[in-house]
Enzyme design. Structure first.
Site, PDB file in Angstrom:
ATOM      1  N   ARG A  23       5.981  12.162 -34.803  1.00  0.00           N
ATOM      2  CA  ARG A  23       5.234  13.360 -35.190  1.00  0.00           C
ATOM      3  C   ARG A  23       4.867  13.439 -36.671  1.00  0.00           C
ATOM      4  O   ARG A  23       3.785  13.934 -36.997  1.00  0.00           O
ATOM      5  CB  ARG A  23       6.002  14.608 -34.742  1.00  0.00           C
ATOM      6  N   ASP A  78      18.773   3.997 -13.932  1.00  0.00           N
ATOM      7  CA  ASP A  78      18.751   4.081 -12.474  1.00  0.00           C
ATOM      8  C   ASP A  78      19.716   3.039 -11.930  1.00  0.00           C
ATOM      9  O   ASP A  78      20.442   2.386 -12.689  1.00  0.00           O
ATOM     10  CB  ASP A  78      17.320   3.851 -11.964  1.00  0.00           C
ATOM     11  N   LYS A 115      13.029   4.611 -21.408  1.00  0.00           N
ATOM     12  CA  LYS A 115      14.463   4.892 -21.246  1.00  0.00           C
ATOM     13  C   LYS A 115      14.901   4.780 -19.781  1.00  0.00           C
ATOM     14  O   LYS A 115      15.439   5.726 -19.183  1.00  0.00           O
ATOM     15  CB  LYS A 115      14.802   6.280 -21.785  1.00  0.00           C
ATOM     16  N   LYS A 160       4.505   3.107 -30.364  1.00  0.00           N
ATOM     17  CA  LYS A 160       5.416   3.536 -29.303  1.00  0.00           C
ATOM     18  C   LYS A 160       4.628   4.283 -28.236  1.00  0.00           C
ATOM     19  O   LYS A 160       3.883   5.214 -28.537  1.00  0.00           O
ATOM     20  CB  LYS A 160       6.518   4.445 -29.839  1.00  0.00           C
ATOM     21  N   THR A 198      19.052  11.755 -30.128  1.00  0.00           N
ATOM     22  CA  THR A 198      19.224  12.421 -31.412  1.00  0.00           C
ATOM     23  C   THR A 198      19.065  13.939 -31.308  1.00  0.00           C
ATOM     24  O   THR A 198      19.267  14.649 -32.286  1.00  0.00           O
ATOM     25  CB  THR A 198      18.232  11.873 -32.454  1.00  0.00           C
ATOM     26  N   ASP A 235       8.812   3.046 -24.577  1.00  0.00           N
ATOM     27  CA  ASP A 235      10.010   3.869 -24.650  1.00  0.00           C
ATOM     28  C   ASP A 235      10.118   4.755 -23.408  1.00  0.00           C
ATOM     29  O   ASP A 235       9.864   5.961 -23.453  1.00  0.00           O
ATOM     30  CB  ASP A 235       9.955   4.723 -25.919  1.00  0.00           C
TER      31      ASP A 235
END
Length: 222
Positions: A199, A54, A51, A22, A108, A49
């Site tokens: 992470r 617009d 996101k 990612k 999340t 990623d």
């Protein structure tokens, strides 16, 4: 802050046949499309990623540019609305390379009180269901959702509609800034297609060993 050398050193420890990579906002903003190309040259499929959220024309052009980079999957916000989602679909359909389009339902890091502050009088699950249904109607390949919502979405959406799950934390790992989290095994049991695990691996002392432990946990429930 991860330097360019840090990123490459981490990736050299990983096997492209065992995971995808990612690339999110921080890395893309610092190192740009060149990083995407170099990671792809190492043999990794790339989950871009960013996101996108617009006006439809801007998202159409951004998705077309991402498709030209040869990424495997990319994200945009379902909250951008039907015209924006369909503009993204058109961009992929008109591209030589066709990445998977997944729409983010609800971050999340957000809980019910966060929605109330924004003026949304629905529970997180209700909001996710509404946005996931919209994404399916507009031709997305799947959505990004918490594993806490996966079982409900499985009953609501097509069987081949992809459910991509962030907020994954192996047992004993810190939650950090995530509020709706589950373990890798629980996510698979509930029906997630892809797990986004950042992470816990990138900050591990031995990333390859951490990845192997997670894969072992997942294989025990498949």
């Amino acid at each position: 802050m991860a330097s360019d050398n840090d990123v490459m050193a981490l990736l050299r420890q990983l096997d492209p046949s065992s995971c995808r990579v990612k690339i999110g906002k921080e890395l893309f903003t610092r190192y740009g499309p060149d990083l995407v190309r170099r990671v792809a040259d190492m043999g990794f499929d790339i989950f871009l990623d960013l996101k996108f959220h617009d006006i439809p024309n801007t998202v159409n052009k951004a998705v077309a540019a991402a498709a030209d980079l040869g990424v495997w999957m990319l994200t945009l916000h379902a909250a951008g609305g039907s015209d924006m989602l369909r503009a993204a679909r058109d961009a992929v359909d008109n591209s030589e390379h066709k990445p998977l389009l997944v729409a983010v339902t609800l971050l999340t890091s957000l809980a019910e009180n966060d929605l109330a502050i924004q003026g949304v009088a629905r529970s997180p699950l209700e909001q996710v269901q509404r946005l996931a249904s919209l994404a399916q109607e507009c031709g997305m390949d799947g959505v990004v959702c918490s594993a806490a919502e996966v079982s409900e979405l499985r009953m609501l959406l097509r069987k081949d509609f992809l459910l991509v799950t962030p907020g994954i934390r192996p047992q004993g790992d810190a939650a950090n800034d995530q509020k709706r989290i589950v373990t890798p095994a629980a996510a698979i049991q509930q029906g997630s297609d892809y797990l986004v695990i950042g992470r816990p691996i990138t900050r591990a002392r031995e990333p390859i060993e951490k990845l192997a432990l997670i894969q072992q946990e997942i294989s025990g429930v498949q």
